[in-house]
Structures are given as C-alpha cells and as structure tokens.
Enzyme design. Structure first.
Site, PDB file in Angstrom:
ATOM      1  N   LYS A   1       0.167   3.862  -2.548  1.00  0.00           N
ATOM      2  CA  LYS A   1      -0.810   4.950  -2.427  1.00  0.00           C
ATOM      3  C   LYS A   1      -0.158   6.308  -2.183  1.00  0.00           C
ATOM      4  O   LYS A   1      -0.844   7.329  -2.204  1.00  0.00           O
ATOM      5  CB  LYS A   1      -1.819   4.618  -1.328  1.00  0.00           C
ATOM      6  CG  LYS A   1      -2.645   3.363  -1.627  1.00  0.00           C
ATOM      7  CD  LYS A   1      -3.739   3.155  -0.595  1.00  0.00           C
ATOM      8  CE  LYS A   1      -4.555   1.909  -0.915  1.00  0.00           C
ATOM      9  NZ  LYS A   1      -4.034   0.706  -0.267  1.00  0.00           N
TER      10      LYS A   1
ATOM     11  N   SER B   1       0.796  -1.230   0.000  1.00  0.00           N
ATOM     12  CA  SER B   1       0.000   0.000   0.000  1.00  0.00           C
ATOM     13  C   SER B   1       0.822   1.270   0.000  1.00  0.00           C
ATOM     14  O   SER B   1       0.266   2.367  -0.093  1.00  0.00           O
ATOM     15  CB  SER B   1      -0.955   0.015   1.197  1.00  0.00           C
ATOM     16  OG  SER B   1      -2.063  -0.811   0.965  1.00  0.00           O
TER      17      SER B   1
ATOM     18  N   LYS C   1       2.898   6.647   4.921  1.00  0.00           N
ATOM     19  CA  LYS C   1       2.088   5.519   4.473  1.00  0.00           C
ATOM     20  C   LYS C   1       2.724   4.194   4.856  1.00  0.00           C
ATOM     21  O   LYS C   1       3.919   3.983   4.657  1.00  0.00           O
ATOM     22  CB  LYS C   1       1.921   5.569   2.941  1.00  0.00           C
ATOM     23  CG  LYS C   1       0.888   4.613   2.414  1.00  0.00           C
ATOM     24  CD  LYS C   1      -0.506   5.101   2.727  1.00  0.00           C
ATOM     25  CE  LYS C   1      -1.522   3.989   2.679  1.00  0.00           C
ATOM     26  NZ  LYS C   1      -1.387   3.008   3.782  1.00  0.00           N
TER      27      LYS C   1
ATOM     28  N   SER D   1      -5.730   3.268   4.639  1.00  0.00           N
ATOM     29  CA  SER D   1      -5.282   2.637   3.400  1.00  0.00           C
ATOM     30  C   SER D   1      -6.405   1.927   2.668  1.00  0.00           C
ATOM     31  O   SER D   1      -6.223   0.841   2.108  1.00  0.00           O
ATOM     32  CB  SER D   1      -4.145   1.650   3.705  1.00  0.00           C
ATOM     33  OG  SER D   1      -3.463   1.301   2.541  1.00  0.00           O
TER      34      SER D   1
END
Length: 403
Positions: free
Chosen positions: A88, A85, A248, A145
């Site tokens: 992202k 993730s 993130k 997320s």
C-alpha cells in the site's frame, strides 16, 4: 490512621497503571481499545558500532537516507519477496499524486462498490453503496491498512482496481524498480506479487515527496463515521520512536512481518525497510536498530555555496550576470562536515544572449577528494545581445568620454 489510608487509596490506581503490562494487539486490529506495546527494545540505546550489525531475524532489510537516496546498510536488499500490506506504499503514492495534481480531492465523496466492500483481511467494514470522503478513506488505508478503503480509492482514481494495478506497475517501472510486480492493491497472498527491500525504500522515498501523507502516517488513534468507528495505528514506531513519521506495516503468513518505517530528526529523514521477520517484535526491533544506527553515525549538512558575484558577458547589453545555484543537502558521517570542499567549473565569460536560469557551470562538493554531489550553476539574470547603436555608443564613449 485515616489520613494514611486515604493516601494509599489515592496512590493505588497510579501504582497499578505503572506496573500493569498490557496485552499486545493483533496486526489487523482496527478498532478501540488498542493495547500499547511495552517491549524492552524501545528503551535501549543506539548501537555504538562503526558498522551496523544485528542478530534480529529477517529475510531482507535496508536503511536509506531520503534526501540523498544513499543506502547506509542493506541485507539481501534485492531479493524479490512477498511484502503483504507494505504494497500500500505504492497505492498511497498513486493516490497522493492524484490529490496533488487535482484529479482527486480530500473532500470528494466516494460511493463504495460491491467489489470494494467484498475485500477481506484488514478492513473498516465498508458497505456497498456507503458514501465516505477521500479523507476518511485515506485515513483508513494508512492507519489501519484497510483493504476495502484501498480498493474504493483505487476505483476513484482509475475507475477500476485492475486499471489502478496497471498504473502501480507502470509507476514501479518509472521509478526503476527491478524486483517488483503487483497483482493486487493490498498484498494479500497471490502468485507473482512481490517486491524487494530496496524497491520498497525507493517507493517510500517517492511517497515522502508528498508531505500531505504525513498528516495520516503520524496518526496514532483517530475515528471515522463521525466518531463511531475507532482507528489505531499498527505501526508502533509512531507511538514509541522519537521522530517516527511513517510509513506502513504488513503481515501475512507467507510474507511474515514487514515494515517500511520512517523517522526524521533535525534535517535527516531515514527509511528503514524490514521484510520477512518471524514476529512483530522482531520487525520493530530491527527497524529501531537500523534507525538508531543511522541517527547515531550520520548527519545532514547544507554548506554555503562559494560563487563569484558575477560572470562577464561578451557582446551583451548587460556586461555581467550574477550567478546562483541550489545548494544540496549532503549526508556525511558525524563530524565530517568540516572536511567538505568545493570545486567550481565556469567559463571565463559568456556569449550574449544569456537567458535567466541558463546553466553556465557546475559546482561540486567533495570530501577527501570524493565527490558527494554536483549541482548546476545558473545565470541569475538575462543579458540581451548588444545592437549596433549601443555598440557604437560604447565605442564613442570610450574614445571621447561622452555620449
């Protein structure tokens, strides 16, 4: 006796709270209650080494100072790896750009498509046809997320997820990312989807140029759907690390535990990227060590530029123009700011016409003979070319002292 018993009863809840060790939450836990971490490494001192070293297992990592882009430490930083993730970060960058240039508003209402609602993995369980603001969708993307929120926003920006992925790859190319290719918006395992620690750091640095994102990356707990659905950040840095402000987390069995972690203290913004850690604890422990090392050994300084007040202008209505420049932030080892010198490159005079903002020279900042940064020197005002009448008047004035 009764007073003593009463006092013990009052203290008992506090003692239980202070000694209880909570159970760790899973990577994708999107709703309350969220269990707090209590790993020992959050409370250790910074590594007191002249050069960074760590035995915490990982596949790749990198520490970068954001304002200069200078890399302070790297390990296998160009290895192309799955990043889960952390993908992202790029998706958020494109959404932030769309918001900042007016193509999208935080108050816009997005209608969730069947495609967006069908996303698995971490999600906020969007329903087909459900309507949600960009603000809540972005919060869901960044804080927990959410794959479904990511696709909904991708469709809002580009019309389709496929078009958005193409834009992700175009942006990667424009940023000079040489070890990155995107196949989806969420980082779920698929062949040909990869990035590197260096490329993630560069993308994160670009995202930090959009300060509105920090309104979301700094959230520890929040809600959507008018308080009916709780969100809890999977990035423990936000809760436990001084100055943490993003960015993130990511995890799949293929990628391992990944993180783009950011923190700012005083004027220095650091980016610590960790890819392929075997456990979540390892990921955060290494990120903390990297950040600790950066803050312990480096500092940002903004020196005062030394420029002459003005520069002569030949054949100009104005005989001189002032000078200006934008002083850069300089990264130095702590205690090294006093060793910075300046070298100025300017002509003896300028020829009219001179435009305000015209580059007229260069100012270089050095430390021990090594150039740290060079910035252009600009004309602070304009100087038009002198006409015949004005020139004649000046000549007569010089001759007769009148005009």
């Amino acid at each position: 006796m009764k007073k003593k018993l009463f006092a013990i009863l009052l203290l008992l809840p506090l003692l239980l709270v202070g000694t209880a060790r909570p159970v760790l939450a899973t990577e994708t836990s999107p709703i309350y209650p969220y269990d707090f971490a209590f790993e020992e490494y959050w409370y250790r001192e910074a590594i007191p080494a002249a050069a960074f070293s760590s035995s915490v297992p990982h596949k790749s990592c990198l520490l970068m100072e954001a304002s200069t882009g200078r890399v302070l430490f790297e390990s296998n930083a160009d290895d192309p790896l799955p990043i889960a993730s952390v993908t992202k970060v790029m998706a958020t960058l494109l959404i932030a750009e769309a918001i900042d240039d007016g193509r999208l508003s935080l108050q816009d209402i997005v209608t969730v498509s069947d495609r967006a609602a069908s996303m698995g993995g971490s999600q906020v369980f969007l329903e087909p046809g459900e309507q949600m603001t960009v603000d809540d969708l972005l919060k869901s993307l960044i804080v927990v997320s959410a794959n479904d929120a990511t696709v909904a926003l991708a469709e809002a920006v580009c019309g389709s997820e496929e078009a958005f992925i193409a834009e992700m790859n175009e942006k990667a190319e424009s940023l000079g990312l040489t070890n990155t290719h995107f196949v989806n918006t969420n980082g779920l395992p698929v062949e040909g989807h990869y990035s590197s620690a260096r490329d993630v750091a560069i993308t994160t640095r670009a995202l930090l140029e959009h300060p509105m994102v920090l309104n979301y990356t700094n959230i520890w707990m929040d809600t959507i759907r008018n308080g009916a659905f709780g969100l809890a950040n999977t990035n423990k840095l936000i809760r436990f690390y001084q100055g943490a402000n993003g960015m993130k987390t990511g995890f799949t069995s293929e990628a391992g535990y990944c993180l783009s972690g950011t923190a700012k203290r005083e004027e220095m913004q650091l980016i610590a990227v960790v890819l392929g850690s075997p456990t979540s604890d390892d990921r955060f422990a290494l990120a903390k060590q990297l950040l600790d090392f950066g803050f312990a050994h480096y500092a940002i300084t903004t020196p005062e530029a030394t420029l002459p007040e003005s520069l002569p202008v030949k054949r100009g209505v104005q005989e001189t123009v002032g000078l200006t420049c934008k002083v850069p932030s300089l990264l130095t080892e702590k205690g090294g700011a006093g060793n910075i010198t300046q070298s100025l490159s300017l002509p003896e005079f300028l020829e009219a016409p001179v435009e305000k903002g015209q580059v007229v020279g260069t100012l270089t900042f050095l430390r021990e003979g090594e150039a740290l940064a060079s910035v252009p020197v600009y004309a602070a005002s304009s100087a038009e070319k002198i006409g015949f009448g004005t020139m004649l008047g000046r000549i007569l004035s010089n001759i007769f002292g009148v005009w």
